[in-house]
Write a protein that holds these residues in place. Structure first.
Motif, PDB file in Angstrom:
ATOM      1  N   SER A  29      92.217  90.006  98.037  1.00  0.00           N
ATOM      2  CA  SER A  29      90.662  90.459  98.813  1.00  0.00           C
ATOM      3  C   SER A  29      91.104  90.965 100.011  1.00  0.00           C
ATOM      4  N   ALA A  52      86.333  90.250  94.226  1.00  0.00           N
ATOM      5  CA  ALA A  52      85.494  91.483  93.799  1.00  0.00           C
ATOM      6  C   ALA A  52      84.219  91.281  94.535  1.00  0.00           C
ATOM      7  N   ARG A  55      84.897  92.347  98.284  1.00  0.00           N
ATOM      8  CA  ARG A  55      85.182  93.777  98.546  1.00  0.00           C
ATOM      9  C   ARG A  55      83.953  94.808  98.090  1.00  0.00           C
ATOM     10  N   THR A  56      84.173  96.009  98.868  1.00  0.00           N
ATOM     11  CA  THR A  56      83.160  97.016  98.429  1.00  0.00           C
ATOM     12  C   THR A  56      83.502  97.760  97.012  1.00  0.00           C
ATOM     13  N   LYS A 108      78.631  95.269  89.903  1.00  0.00           N
ATOM     14  CA  LYS A 108      79.670  94.545  90.741  1.00  0.00           C
ATOM     15  C   LYS A 108      80.726  94.412  89.806  1.00  0.00           C
ATOM     16  N   LYS A 134      84.740 103.432  95.671  1.00  0.00           N
ATOM     17  CA  LYS A 134      83.728 102.499  95.290  1.00  0.00           C
ATOM     18  C   LYS A 134      84.455 101.705  94.226  1.00  0.00           C
ATOM     19  N   SER A 136      86.565  98.310  93.588  1.00  0.00           N
ATOM     20  CA  SER A 136      87.154  97.055  94.520  1.00  0.00           C
ATOM     21  C   SER A 136      88.531  96.654  94.085  1.00  0.00           C
TER      22      SER A 136
END
Length: 437
Positions: A29, A52, A55-56, A108, A134, A136
Motif C-alpha cells: 500500500s 487496492a 490506494r488511488t 476499483k 489511476k 493502484s
C-alpha cells in the motif's frame, strides 16, 4: 486502529490479520512490489485487495481461470465493492460496458486473463489510466503459472514482463501457494522483482494427515479408505487419465457413493455444472484429472487421494492443499507404483527442450525420494520447499505406522466389498447411471 485493520473488519468481516498479512499490506500500500508465498487458504487475496482499497485508482488482477475470476469478483461485489472481470466468457456488449467503466475509473478492481492484458487494445486503456495516475497496483495471482517447468504453466504468463517494462512505477504483487526456489527466481526475473521483498510463510499444513502407500488393487484400496469416512465427508480423487476418471466415478457411483467425473475432455458447461454441484452439496466426491482444483474454495474437503504418483512435489502440495481449508483434520493419501515415475520420465524425453528437461527430471527425482523416504513425510515435504523442521510430525504414515491401514489389507487379492458401509445410509440400485453433472 489502522486503516487497513478497519477495512479488514468492516469490509471483509475478519477480526484480525493472520501471519504476515498486515506486513505485506503495509509494504504494497506504500507503493512497493513483492512476491508473496502463502499456503492455500492463507488469505493471499487480502494481500492485494486491501492495498487496492488504500490506494488511488483501479487494481488490475491477472488470473488464469474464468471460474476463479468469477468467484472473486462476486465475493467483492457482495461486499459492495466495484469489481468486474474481462475474459472470453463475456458477450461483446458486456465486455464493452466493463471497458467503459474501467477507463472512466468506475471500478476499483478489474480481473483479466493474461492474454487479454497484453492485447494492444487493453494496453492502450492501461496507458491512458497510467498517464492519469489511476492504476493502484498490478496483482499476479497464481504466479507460479509463469514457470515453464511448473505444474500449472500458462504460456501467456510469460508475456507479463510488459508490466515492469511499461509500468515500472506501479506496485506489482505476485502471489502463489507453491513455488520452489527455481520457480521463485523465474517469477522474480520475469516480473522485475529481484530487488523487491519476498514474503514466505510456512508451507506446513498441520491439520493434514499424510499416508503414502503402494498401489496394489486400487479400487479395493479406495473402497476400504472411503468406508472409514462418515456420511458427510467430501473428497477429491486425482486420477492420471480421463479414462480412469470415468471408470472410478462410475464404479463409485454404482457402489453408492455420490461421485462426479471431471476432466478437460468434458464440455465447459458440463464442467461448470459438475464443479458447482461439488461445491454446493455436502458428501460429494470428485474423481478428476489435475484439470480440476485451481481456485476451488470448498472449506470442508476431508480428504484428497492420488491414484498415481504426481509429477512434482509442487503439484502434490497444491492438490493436497485443497483438503482441510477449514482448519479441521483431513487425510491425504497417495497410492504410488514404481512404474508411474518410469512412465513420466519416458514422456519427458519426448519433445522437451534441454532447458526444462533437466529441471523436470530433478522434480521427478524429488518425488521419488519423497515416496521412498523413511523420514517423516511432513519433514521431507517442507525440506523440499526450503523449510527445516526438527523431529517427526506424528501425523504421517512414517510417524504413525497405523496410517498404513487406511486402505485395508495389503494382500493383492484380498476380498473387498464394493458396497458402502452401513453408516452411509445408501442403497445400491440396479441400472443406476453414472452422474455426469
Amino acid at each position: 486502529m489502522t486503516q487497513a485493520l478497519r477495512i479488514l473488519q468492516e469490509v471483509f468481516g475478519y477480526p484480525a490479520f493472520r501471519g504476515f498479512q498486515e506486513e505485506v499490506i503495509e509494504h504494497v500500500s506504500t507503493g512497493h512490489s513483492a512476491l508473496v508465498l502463502m499456503p492455500t487458504g492463507g488469505g493471499k487475496s487480502l494481500c492485494y485487495q486491501i492495498p487496492a482499497l488504500l490506494r488511488t485508482g483501479v487494481a488490475v488482477i491477472v488470473s488464469p481461470l474464468i471460474a476463479l475470476m468469477q468467484d472473486q469478483v462476486q465475493a467483492l461485489q457482495r461486499r459492495g465493492l466495484a469489481a468486474a472481470y474481462l475474459n472470453s466468457s463475456l458477450e461483446a456488449a458486456e465486455a464493452h460496458r466493463i471497458e467503459h467503466a474501467f477507463v472512466n475509473q468506475a471500478l476499483k478492481f478489474l480481473y483479466v486473463a493474461p492474454e487479454r492484458l497484453v492485447q494492444e487494445h487493453f494496453q492502450a486503456m492501461l496507458q491512458s489510466l497510467h498517464r492519469a495516475g489511476k492504476i493502484s497496483l498490478f496483482a499476479i495471482d497464481e504466479s507460479h503459472c509463469i514457470a515453464e517447468w511448473g505444474h500449472d504453466f500458462r504460456p501467456e504468463y510469460r508475456q507479463l514482463d510488459v508490466l515492469p517494462r511499461e509500468y515500472p512505477d506501479i506496485p506489482r504483487i505476485a502471489v502463489t501457494a507453491t513455488a520452489d526456489l527455481h520457480t521463485r527466481c523465474d517469477i522474480q526475473e520475469l516480473l522485475g522483482l529481484k530487488r523487491e521483498r519476498c514474503f514466505v510463510d510456512s508451507f506446513d499444513r498441520p491439520n493434514l494427515h499424510y499416508c503414502v502407500t503402494q498401489r496394489t488393487a486400487p479400487m479395493g484400496q479406495i473402497m476400504n479408505f472411503l468406508q472409514q469416512h462418515p456420511l458427510d465427508s467430501g473428497g477429491i480423487l486425482y486420477c492420471p487419465s480421463r479414462r480412469l476418471v470415468e471408470a472410478v466415478a462410475n464404479r463409485l457411483h454404482l457402489a453408492g457413493w455420490p461421485c462426479l467425473p471431471y476432466h478437460a475432455g468434458m464440455g465447459a458447461e458440463v464442467r461448470a455444472r459438475v464443479q458447482n454441484r461439488f461445491l454446493q452439496e455436502s458428501g460429494m466426491l470428485m474423481a478428476a484429472t489435475i484439470a480440476f482444483g485451481m481456485g476451488v474454495d470448498k472449506p470442508d474437503i476431508r480428504f484428497v487421494v492420488h491414484l498415481a504418483t504426481p509429477r512434482s512435489l509442487e503439484s502434490y502440495y497444491q492438490e493436497t492443499g485443497r483438503a482441510g481449508r477449514d482448519g479441521l483434520p483431513a487425510k491425504v493419501l497417495l497410492l504410488h507404483h514404481p512404474e508411474d515415475l518410469w512412465v513420466q520420465r519416458s514422456h519427458l524425453s519426448e519433445g522437451n527442450h534441454a532447458r526444462s528437461l533437466e529441471t523436470a527430471c530433478a522434480k521427478l527425482d524429488a518425488v521419488s525420494h519423497f515416496v521412498d523416504d523413511s523420514c517423516c513425510r511432513r519433514q521431507s515435504l517442507l525440506k523440499y520447499f526450503g523449510e527445516e523442521r526438527d523431529g517427526g510430525c506424528g501425523t504421517c504414515d512414517v510417524c504413525q505406522p497405523q496410517y498404513r491401514h487406511w486402505t485395508g489389507p495389503s494382500r493383492r487379492h484380498s476380498a473387498v466389498s464394493f458396497a458402502p458401509s452401513r453408516n452411509r445410509r445408501t442403497v445400491r440400485r440396479k441400472g443406476r447411471k453414472p452422474i455426469v453433472g
